[in-house]
Design an enzyme around this catalytic site. Structure first.
Site, PDB file in Angstrom:
ATOM      1  CG  HIS A 120      -2.079   0.906   1.113  1.00 44.90           C
ATOM      2  ND1 HIS A 120      -2.012   2.260   1.355  1.00 44.90           N
ATOM      3  CD2 HIS A 120      -3.344   0.642   0.731  1.00 44.90           C
ATOM      4  CE1 HIS A 120      -3.205   2.794   1.139  1.00 44.90           C
ATOM      5  NE2 HIS A 120      -4.038   1.830   0.755  1.00 44.90           N
ATOM      6  CG  ASP A 126      -8.379  -4.322  -2.785  1.00 46.01           C
ATOM      7  OD1 ASP A 126      -7.612  -3.371  -2.994  1.00 46.01           O
ATOM      8  OD2 ASP A 126      -9.623  -4.209  -2.783  1.00 46.01           O
TER       9      ASP A 126
HETATM   10  C1  SDX Z   1      -6.261   0.057  -2.869  1.00 48.11           C
HETATM   11  O1  SDX Z   1      -4.536   4.559  -1.992  1.00 48.11           O
HETATM   12  C2  SDX Z   1      -5.481   3.924  -1.341  1.00 48.11           C
HETATM   13  O2  SDX Z   1      -5.894   4.284  -0.268  1.00 48.11           O
HETATM   14  C3  SDX Z   1      -6.050   2.744  -2.106  1.00 48.11           C
HETATM   15  C4  SDX Z   1      -7.054   1.885  -1.356  1.00 48.11           C
HETATM   16  C5  SDX Z   1      -8.336   2.612  -1.080  1.00 48.11           C
HETATM   17  O3  SDX Z   1      -9.045   2.226  -0.138  1.00 48.11           O
HETATM   18  O4  SDX Z   1      -8.685   3.524  -1.880  1.00 48.11           O
HETATM   19  O5  SDX Z   1      -6.480   1.458  -0.127  1.00 48.11           O
HETATM   20  C6  SDX Z   1      -7.431   0.658  -2.169  1.00 48.11           C
HETATM   21  O6  SDX Z   1      -6.001   0.418  -3.978  1.00 48.11           O
HETATM   22  C7  SDX Z   1      -5.404  -0.935  -2.131  1.00 48.11           C
HETATM   23  C8  SDX Z   1      -4.167  -1.394  -2.977  1.00 48.11           C
HETATM   24  C9  SDX Z   1      -4.652  -2.478  -3.940  1.00 48.11           C
HETATM   25  N1  SDX Z   1      -3.595  -2.867  -4.891  1.00 48.11           N
HETATM   26  C10 SDX Z   1      -2.947  -4.016  -4.820  1.00 48.11           C
HETATM   27  O7  SDX Z   1      -3.103  -4.831  -3.907  1.00 48.11           O
HETATM   28  C11 SDX Z   1      -2.009  -4.280  -5.991  1.00 48.11           C
HETATM   29  C12 SDX Z   1      -0.673  -4.839  -5.480  1.00 48.11           C
HETATM   30  N2  SDX Z   1       0.009  -3.767  -4.730  1.00 48.11           N
HETATM   31  C13 SDX Z   1       0.888  -2.921  -5.461  1.00 48.11           C
HETATM   32  O8  SDX Z   1       0.843  -2.836  -6.816  1.00 48.11           O
HETATM   33  C14 SDX Z   1       1.429  -1.731  -4.679  1.00 48.11           C
HETATM   34  O9  SDX Z   1       1.714  -2.149  -3.409  1.00 48.11           O
HETATM   35  C15 SDX Z   1       0.561  -0.493  -4.627  1.00 48.11           C
HETATM   36  C16 SDX Z   1       0.154  -0.028  -5.975  1.00 48.11           C
HETATM   37  C17 SDX Z   1      -0.651  -0.752  -3.806  1.00 48.11           C
HETATM   38  C18 SDX Z   1       1.372   0.611  -3.943  1.00 48.11           C
HETATM   39  O10 SDX Z   1       2.419   0.893  -4.784  1.00 48.11           O
HETATM   40  P1  SDX Z   1       3.487   2.065  -4.428  1.00 48.11           P
HETATM   41  O11 SDX Z   1       3.143   2.742  -3.173  1.00 48.11           O
HETATM   42  O12 SDX Z   1       3.670   2.915  -5.635  1.00 48.11           O
HETATM   43  O13 SDX Z   1       4.762   1.271  -4.102  1.00 48.11           O
HETATM   44  P2  SDX Z   1       5.790   0.730  -5.173  1.00 48.11           P
HETATM   45  O14 SDX Z   1       5.058   0.184  -6.368  1.00 48.11           O
HETATM   46  O15 SDX Z   1       6.807   1.792  -5.411  1.00 48.11           O
HETATM   47  O16 SDX Z   1       6.423  -0.511  -4.388  1.00 48.11           O
HETATM   48  C19 SDX Z   1       7.469  -0.285  -3.463  1.00 48.11           C
HETATM   49  C20 SDX Z   1       8.323  -1.550  -3.579  1.00 48.11           C
HETATM   50  C21 SDX Z   1       8.688  -1.895  -5.031  1.00 48.11           C
HETATM   51  O17 SDX Z   1       9.909  -2.589  -5.006  1.00 48.11           O
HETATM   52  P3  SDX Z   1      11.288  -1.736  -5.313  1.00 48.11           P
HETATM   53  O18 SDX Z   1      11.056  -1.041  -6.663  1.00 48.11           O
HETATM   54  O19 SDX Z   1      11.432  -0.758  -4.168  1.00 48.11           O
HETATM   55  O20 SDX Z   1      12.373  -2.774  -5.356  1.00 48.11           O
HETATM   56  O21 SDX Z   1       7.570  -2.679  -3.090  1.00 48.11           O
HETATM   57  C22 SDX Z   1       7.370  -3.607  -4.164  1.00 48.11           C
HETATM   58  C23 SDX Z   1       7.620  -2.868  -5.455  1.00 48.11           C
HETATM   59  O22 SDX Z   1       8.092  -3.767  -6.454  1.00 48.11           O
HETATM   60  N3  SDX Z   1       5.981  -4.019  -4.074  1.00 48.11           N
HETATM   61  C24 SDX Z   1       5.558  -5.266  -4.244  1.00 48.11           C
HETATM   62  C25 SDX Z   1       4.166  -5.212  -4.046  1.00 48.11           C
HETATM   63  N4  SDX Z   1       3.799  -3.964  -3.773  1.00 48.11           N
HETATM   64  C26 SDX Z   1       4.920  -3.225  -3.803  1.00 48.11           C
HETATM   65  N5  SDX Z   1       6.199  -6.418  -4.529  1.00 48.11           N
HETATM   66  C27 SDX Z   1       5.437  -7.528  -4.633  1.00 48.11           C
HETATM   67  N6  SDX Z   1       4.094  -7.556  -4.448  1.00 48.11           N
HETATM   68  C28 SDX Z   1       3.430  -6.424  -4.157  1.00 48.11           C
HETATM   69  N7  SDX Z   1       2.111  -6.457  -3.970  1.00 48.11           N
END
Ligand code: SDX
Length: 427
Positions: free
Chosen positions: A305, A362
């Site tokens: 998140h 989720d």
């Molecule tokens: C919702 O914003 C809100 O409040 C949203 C929400 C709401 O109520 O409105 O809470 C609802 O959207 C919840 C999130 C649902 N999405 C997912 O579950 C999809 C999987 N999660 C990700 O794609 C990710 O965690 C996000 C999109 C939710 C957040 O992404 P960020 O904050 O932009 O973080 P990032 O992509 O920069 O990740 C940071 C690091 C990265 O690695 P590095 O580049 O630092 O090496 O963490 C890794 C990412 O690769 N990472 C993950 C991961 N999520 C982040 N690695 C594996 N699996 C994951 N799920």
């Protein structure tokens, strides 16, 4: 005494006020920064940017805290109802019994949609994703409710807000019925908001639909958990669309479109599809390895998140609710065991610990919705149904702010500098 932030750019040092909220991080007011320095600040994913001032929802991502108008999400999920939470988000205070009764009566009597709206569905393929229908149908509401599109009239804003909250379940249920080829079921005024939605979705004209109280309560709680969440991507979309003066129905349709993305509200559908693909606990290590592989685009859906670097408090309630629904419906879906073991293994894996990746709202929601009988394609529709109250509350807050301006970000331009046109026979 206002704190001041000093920023030095080259040989220029500018001072900007530091604004303090009730709780949470201070903000540096940089509204004059470009005029002061001729430079923009740069924050493409808004990782360090406050886009607005708001009094609706507060999140402490490090502590896993979520408050709606000061009330903790765990308290609302346990003691409140979705109708009461809607009133709270819209009006800022918990309602008295009389206020709640009047509000519920108003919402109930806006649940019917204009009869001609049902013809819109006919234009879609039966196998269209229901979120495509939601984007189209909700956007079309502005063609039916002209008497609630004057956004600077607080009375019209509230009517439009009530209409949207009330009609989303009806439209969502119609989208489901259309996809399965069953007749639309009209709303009934003697049922609760959530019970009405269950009956419109799963009821058929041939027999009376029996609402299971434990399911009605669980789904109502799921709606509470999804109601609002600060300035997330879809809420920011609604605010940006609204800042141009667009009508509320168009703004909510824009929010629905943004929520559909798998990185946002589409994650609940993707998370259950992922859990079903994993299938059994012994396959979890393979998927954890893929999630950690930088060369593999696969991510653990329902994990991570932007704000929560601790457990999403909504996921805690969601996990508890799985057991209640499974017990009530005598369901024993192995996918829950896969989810529990996946969570356990991920939370003990150095990669997830170091990156502070926890289950989000989720991760478990799809397990419950599937047990109740919703197809995965309906999961994000239910998220949009519940989030509508948050979107309209944030939209009202923005529109009623006299200082509100149209949102118009700038950029860091790295394209070609000016160059002379070259005629085609000289290229
Ligand atoms: C919702 O914003 C809100 O409040 C949203 C929400 C709401 O109520 O409105 O809470 C609802 O959207 C919840 C999130 C649902 N999405 C997912 O579950 C999809 C999987 N999660 C990700 O794609 C990710 O965690 C996000 C999109 C939710 C957040 O992404 P960020 O904050 O932009 O973080 P990032 O992509 O920069 O990740 C940071 C690091 C990265 O690695 P590095 O580049 O630092 O090496 O963490 C890794 C990412 O690769 N990472 C993950 C991961 N999520 C982040 N690695 C594996 N699996 C994951 N799920």
């Amino acid at each position: 005494m206002t704190d001041i932030a000093k920023i030095t750019l080259g040989d220029t040092t500018v001072e900007n006020p530091v604004l303090k909220g009730t709780v949470g991080p201070d903000v540096v007011d940089i509204r004059k920064f470009y005029a002061q320095t001729g430079a923009f600040t740069y924050d493409p994913g808004f990782t360090s940017t406050a886009s607005c001032e708001s009094q609706i929802t507060y999140i402490d991502g490090d502590e896993g805290v979520l408050l709606h108008r000061g009330y903790a999400i765990g308290d609302l999920a346990e003691h409140s109802s979705f109708m009461e939470t809607c009133y709270l988000l819209l009006n800022g205070e918990l309602p008295t019994g009389d206020e709640l009764g009047k509000f519920t009566h108003t919402i109930t009597r806006h649940t019917m949609v204009h009869e001609q709206l049902s013809t819109f569905f006919r234009g879609f393929r039966r196998d269209a994703h229901p979120m495509a229908l939601m984007c189209g149908i909700v956007g079309a509401l502005s063609a039916f409710y002209h008497d609630s599109t004057e956004i600077h009239d607080p009375h019209q804003r509230m009517i439009a807000s009530h209409r949207l909250i009330a009609k989303m379940p009806t439209i969502a249920a119609m989208a489901y019925k259309y996809s399965v080829g069953q007749p639309f079921v009209y709303p009934r005024n003697d049922l609760s908001y959530t019970g009405n939605f269950l009956r419109m979705t799963f009821g058929v004209p041939a027999e009376e639909y029996e609402i299971v109280p434990a399911v009605e309560r669980a789904l109502d709680r799921i709606f509470i958990l999804h109601a609002d969440h600060e300035q997330n991507a879809s809420t920011s979309t609604v605010r940006l669309a609204g800042s141009s003066g667009a009508n509320p129905f168009a703004c909510i349709a824009a929010g629905i479109a943004c929520l559909w993305g798998p990185a946002h509200g589409g994650a609940n559908e993707a998370a259950l599809n992922m859990l079903r693909e994993i299938g059994r606990p012994e396959r979890i290590p393979e998927y954890l390895a893929r999630a950690k592989d930088k060369d593999d685009p696969f991510r653990l859906m329902g994990f991570g998140h932007r704000v929560y670097k601790n457990y999403d408090p909504r996921a805690t309630v969601m996990q508890k609710t799985v057991r209640e629904v499974f017990d009530a419906l005598k369901v024993n879906d192995p996918v829950f065991e896969v989810a529990l073991q996946l969570e356990e293994m991920a939370l003990n894996d150095p990669y997830f610990i170091e990156k502070k990746l926890f289950p989000n709202v989720d991760f478990y929601s799809g397990v419950i919705l599937s047990a109740i009988g919703f197809p995965t394609t309906m999961f994000t529709v239910l998220f949009a149904l519940a989030r509508t109250v948050g979107w309209v509350a944030q939209w009202n807050e923005m529109i009623s702010d006299p200082a509100q301006k149209i949102g118009r970000p700038r950029q860091l331009y790295t394209g070609p500098a000016h160059r002379p046109f070259v005629p085609v026979d000289q290229r």
